[in-house]
Design an enzyme around this catalytic site. Structure first.
Site, PDB file in Angstrom:
ATOM      1  N   ASN A   7       0.857  -1.185   0.000  1.00 27.97           N
ATOM      2  CA  ASN A   7       0.000   0.000   0.000  1.00 27.97           C
ATOM      3  C   ASN A   7       0.898   1.241   0.000  1.00 27.97           C
ATOM      4  O   ASN A   7       1.675   1.456   0.939  1.00 27.97           O
ATOM      5  CB  ASN A   7      -0.899  -0.042   1.241  1.00 27.97           C
ATOM      6  CG  ASN A   7      -1.823   1.151   1.307  1.00 27.97           C
ATOM      7  OD1 ASN A   7      -1.398   2.277   1.084  1.00 27.97           O
ATOM      8  ND2 ASN A   7      -3.080   0.922   1.634  1.00 27.97           N
ATOM      9  N   HIS A  10       1.055   6.244   1.756  1.00 31.37           N
ATOM     10  CA  HIS A  10       1.822   7.199   2.562  1.00 31.37           C
ATOM     11  C   HIS A  10       3.011   7.815   1.828  1.00 31.37           C
ATOM     12  O   HIS A  10       3.599   8.778   2.309  1.00 31.37           O
ATOM     13  CB  HIS A  10       2.199   6.578   3.905  1.00 31.37           C
ATOM     14  CG  HIS A  10       0.965   6.331   4.729  1.00 31.37           C
ATOM     15  ND1 HIS A  10       0.040   7.327   4.964  1.00 31.37           N
ATOM     16  CD2 HIS A  10       0.474   5.213   5.308  1.00 31.37           C
ATOM     17  CE1 HIS A  10      -0.958   6.823   5.673  1.00 31.37           C
ATOM     18  NE2 HIS A  10      -0.725   5.550   5.890  1.00 31.37           N
ATOM     19  N   HIS A  43      -5.590   3.728  -1.838  1.00 30.93           N
ATOM     20  CA  HIS A  43      -6.918   4.088  -1.329  1.00 30.93           C
ATOM     21  C   HIS A  43      -7.193   5.535  -1.741  1.00 30.93           C
ATOM     22  O   HIS A  43      -6.542   6.456  -1.248  1.00 30.93           O
ATOM     23  CB  HIS A  43      -6.903   3.946   0.206  1.00 30.93           C
ATOM     24  CG  HIS A  43      -8.221   4.228   0.861  1.00 30.93           C
ATOM     25  ND1 HIS A  43      -8.408   4.087   2.216  1.00 30.93           N
ATOM     26  CD2 HIS A  43      -9.412   4.636   0.367  1.00 30.93           C
ATOM     27  CE1 HIS A  43      -9.659   4.398   2.527  1.00 30.93           C
ATOM     28  NE2 HIS A  43     -10.283   4.749   1.416  1.00 30.93           N
ATOM     29  N   ARG A  45      -9.185   8.285  -1.077  1.00 30.77           N
ATOM     30  CA  ARG A  45     -10.148   8.712  -0.050  1.00 30.77           C
ATOM     31  C   ARG A  45     -10.995   9.858  -0.576  1.00 30.77           C
ATOM     32  O   ARG A  45     -10.549  10.648  -1.422  1.00 30.77           O
ATOM     33  CB  ARG A  45      -9.418   9.134   1.225  1.00 30.77           C
ATOM     34  CG  ARG A  45      -8.726   7.982   1.940  1.00 30.77           C
ATOM     35  CD  ARG A  45      -8.203   8.412   3.297  1.00 30.77           C
ATOM     36  NE  ARG A  45      -9.273   8.511   4.256  1.00 30.77           N
ATOM     37  CZ  ARG A  45      -9.532   7.608   5.208  1.00 30.77           C
ATOM     38  NH1 ARG A  45      -8.762   6.546   5.336  1.00 30.77           N
ATOM     39  NH2 ARG A  45     -10.528   7.768   6.035  1.00 30.77           N
ATOM     40  N   ARG A  49      -6.806  13.010   0.832  1.00 37.49           N
ATOM     41  CA  ARG A  49      -5.709  13.439   1.711  1.00 37.49           C
ATOM     42  C   ARG A  49      -4.345  12.911   1.267  1.00 37.49           C
ATOM     43  O   ARG A  49      -3.328  13.463   1.623  1.00 37.49           O
ATOM     44  CB  ARG A  49      -5.983  13.030   3.161  1.00 37.49           C
ATOM     45  CG  ARG A  49      -5.916  11.544   3.391  1.00 37.49           C
ATOM     46  CD  ARG A  49      -6.066  11.195   4.849  1.00 37.49           C
ATOM     47  NE  ARG A  49      -7.426  11.445   5.325  1.00 37.49           N
ATOM     48  CZ  ARG A  49      -7.907  10.892   6.442  1.00 37.49           C
ATOM     49  NH1 ARG A  49      -7.147  10.130   7.180  1.00 37.49           N
ATOM     50  NH2 ARG A  49      -9.148  11.126   6.805  1.00 37.49           N
ATOM     51  N   GLU A  70      -8.543   0.501  -3.334  1.00 43.00           N
ATOM     52  CA  GLU A  70      -9.354   0.533  -2.109  1.00 43.00           C
ATOM     53  C   GLU A  70     -10.270   1.737  -2.169  1.00 43.00           C
ATOM     54  O   GLU A  70      -9.802   2.838  -2.510  1.00 43.00           O
ATOM     55  CB  GLU A  70      -8.415   0.749  -0.930  1.00 43.00           C
ATOM     56  CG  GLU A  70      -8.296  -0.383   0.014  1.00 43.00           C
ATOM     57  CD  GLU A  70      -7.413   0.042   1.161  1.00 43.00           C
ATOM     58  OE1 GLU A  70      -7.719   1.020   1.852  1.00 43.00           O
ATOM     59  OE2 GLU A  70      -6.392  -0.618   1.338  1.00 43.00           O
ATOM     60  N   THR A 101      -8.344   3.705   8.407  1.00 41.82           N
ATOM     61  CA  THR A 101      -9.599   2.944   8.380  1.00 41.82           C
ATOM     62  C   THR A 101      -9.741   2.160   9.692  1.00 41.82           C
ATOM     63  O   THR A 101      -9.021   1.198   9.930  1.00 41.82           O
ATOM     64  CB  THR A 101      -9.599   1.989   7.172  1.00 41.82           C
ATOM     65  OG1 THR A 101      -9.150   2.716   6.034  1.00 41.82           O
ATOM     66  CG2 THR A 101     -10.995   1.450   6.903  1.00 41.82           C
ATOM     67  N   GLU A 151     -11.055  -9.224   3.015  1.00 38.04           N
ATOM     68  CA  GLU A 151      -9.817  -8.839   3.688  1.00 38.04           C
ATOM     69  C   GLU A 151     -10.150  -8.635   5.160  1.00 38.04           C
ATOM     70  O   GLU A 151     -10.991  -7.797   5.504  1.00 38.04           O
ATOM     71  CB  GLU A 151      -9.224  -7.558   3.098  1.00 38.04           C
ATOM     72  CG  GLU A 151      -7.945  -7.151   3.844  1.00 38.04           C
ATOM     73  CD  GLU A 151      -7.205  -5.979   3.217  1.00 38.04           C
ATOM     74  OE1 GLU A 151      -7.346  -5.745   2.008  1.00 38.04           O
ATOM     75  OE2 GLU A 151      -6.474  -5.304   3.968  1.00 38.04           O
ATOM     76  N   HIS A 191      -3.776  -4.331   7.696  1.00 39.05           N
ATOM     77  CA  HIS A 191      -3.914  -3.162   8.563  1.00 39.05           C
ATOM     78  C   HIS A 191      -3.068  -3.320   9.830  1.00 39.05           C
ATOM     79  O   HIS A 191      -3.274  -4.245  10.602  1.00 39.05           O
ATOM     80  CB  HIS A 191      -5.353  -2.859   8.972  1.00 39.05           C
ATOM     81  CG  HIS A 191      -5.538  -1.388   9.223  1.00 39.05           C
ATOM     82  ND1 HIS A 191      -5.076  -0.762  10.347  1.00 39.05           N
ATOM     83  CD2 HIS A 191      -6.071  -0.420   8.441  1.00 39.05           C
ATOM     84  CE1 HIS A 191      -5.332   0.520  10.260  1.00 39.05           C
ATOM     85  NE2 HIS A 191      -5.926   0.767   9.112  1.00 39.05           N
TER      86      HIS A 191
HETATM   87  N1  PXP Z   1      -5.826  -2.890   4.047  1.00 39.01           N
HETATM   88  C1  PXP Z   1      -6.791  -1.944   4.095  1.00 39.01           C
HETATM   89  C2  PXP Z   1      -8.164  -2.320   3.652  1.00 39.01           C
HETATM   90  C3  PXP Z   1      -6.501  -0.636   4.531  1.00 39.01           C
HETATM   91  O1  PXP Z   1      -7.479   0.284   4.592  1.00 39.01           O
HETATM   92  C4  PXP Z   1      -5.169  -0.308   4.862  1.00 39.01           C
HETATM   93  C5  PXP Z   1      -4.823   1.095   5.265  1.00 39.01           C
HETATM   94  O2  PXP Z   1      -5.069   1.964   4.202  1.00 39.01           O
HETATM   95  C6  PXP Z   1      -4.203  -1.316   4.773  1.00 39.01           C
HETATM   96  C7  PXP Z   1      -4.558  -2.596   4.388  1.00 39.01           C
HETATM   97  C8  PXP Z   1      -2.759  -1.061   5.096  1.00 39.01           C
HETATM   98  O3  PXP Z   1      -2.636  -0.748   6.458  1.00 39.01           O
HETATM   99  P1  PXP Z   1      -1.244  -0.296   7.021  1.00 39.01           P
HETATM  100  O4  PXP Z   1      -0.880   0.991   6.356  1.00 39.01           O
HETATM  101  O5  PXP Z   1      -1.489  -0.144   8.494  1.00 39.01           O
HETATM  102  O6  PXP Z   1      -0.259  -1.383   6.702  1.00 39.01           O
END
Ligand code: PXP
Length: 242
Positions: A7, A10, A43, A45, A49, A70, A101, A151, A191
């Protein structure tokens, strides 16, 4: 084999801190692929952001591994996903004031927004995944909606500080995983997963995909720090001694 979905939200968070064009999530996706990522997850959003609409489009053209989009079930965002047509769409709940999330979707009683999003995405051949808490009632309801994958939200497991609480959360995830497999849906999780806590989750039988963002991006920043500073130092020193 378990697929690693990286992901890259960030990377965009750092860029948006200055509203500039670096670091580019597209470049990060390329490097993640070179590192062995099996998927790239973003994602979009509603408040934009981090990931922007332009990122969604350019990544669609450049990502060569699985593209996992996402999104919330807001009609405007679902339309963007339909136009983009990623391989996989993961539907998540979204609250504007949250930092990340915070929980899974509630899919009991066939919520119309979720049903409509699933129908629109499935109709164009996108694999739909639902982000759920490890709750068998939710999983049974999701199975009735006919989605491809679930998931599991590993946030509560990741946040547990005591061993007893972590063991309890792991047991919930293991039981929920068994229910997902029994319903013949693909098992994904994510997550809050880190280099320290990923092992027991990866060891759950039939796990197919883990989506990890914050921990990988955090590590990437630190392992790259030394080289980044020495490169700048070299440039300054060369210019100053010319
Ligand atoms: N899976 C989903 C559905 C999420 O919303 C997120 C965060 O955007 C992640 C995985 C990844 O989470 P993390 O950044 O804490 O690894």
């Amino acid at each position: 084999m378990i697929e690693l979905g990286v992901n890259i939200d960030h990377i965009a968070t750092i860029r948006q801190a200055r509203r500039t064009n670096e670091p580019d999530p597209v470049a990060a996706a390329m490097l993640a692929q070179l590192g062995g990522a099996d998927g790239i997850t973003v994602h979009l959003r509603e408040d934009r952001r981090h990931i922007q609409d332009r990122d969604i489009r350019v990544l669609r053209e450049t990502v060569t591994v699985k593209y996992n989009f996402e999104l919330s079930c807001a009609a405007e965002i679902v339309s963007i996903a339909v136009d983009c047509k990623p391989q996989q769409a993961t539907l998540v709940p979204e609250r504007r004031e949250e930092v990340t999330t915070e929980g899974g979707l509630d899919v009991t009683n066939n919520p119309p927004r979720v049903v409509e999003a699933i129908e629109r995405l499935t109709a164009i051949g996108v694999d739909v995944c639902l982000f759920l808490d490890p709750d068998t009632q939710q999983i049974d309801a999701a199975a009735a909606l006919g989605v491809y994958a679930i998931e599991l939200h590993t946030g509560q497991y990741a946040l547990a500080t005591q061993k007893s609480e972590r063991d309890y959360q792991l047991k919930r995830l293991q039981e929920a995983s068994a229910a997902i497999v029994a319903h013949k849906m693909q098992l994904h999780a994510g997550h809050g997963l880190t280099y320290h806590n990923v092992g027991p989750i990866a060891a759950i039988p039939n796990m197919r995909e883990l989506n990890i963002g914050h921990s990988i991006i955090s590590r990437a920043v630190l392992v790259g720090m030394r080289d980044a500073v020495s490169e700048m130092k070299r440039l300054i020193t060369t210019a100053a001694t010319r």
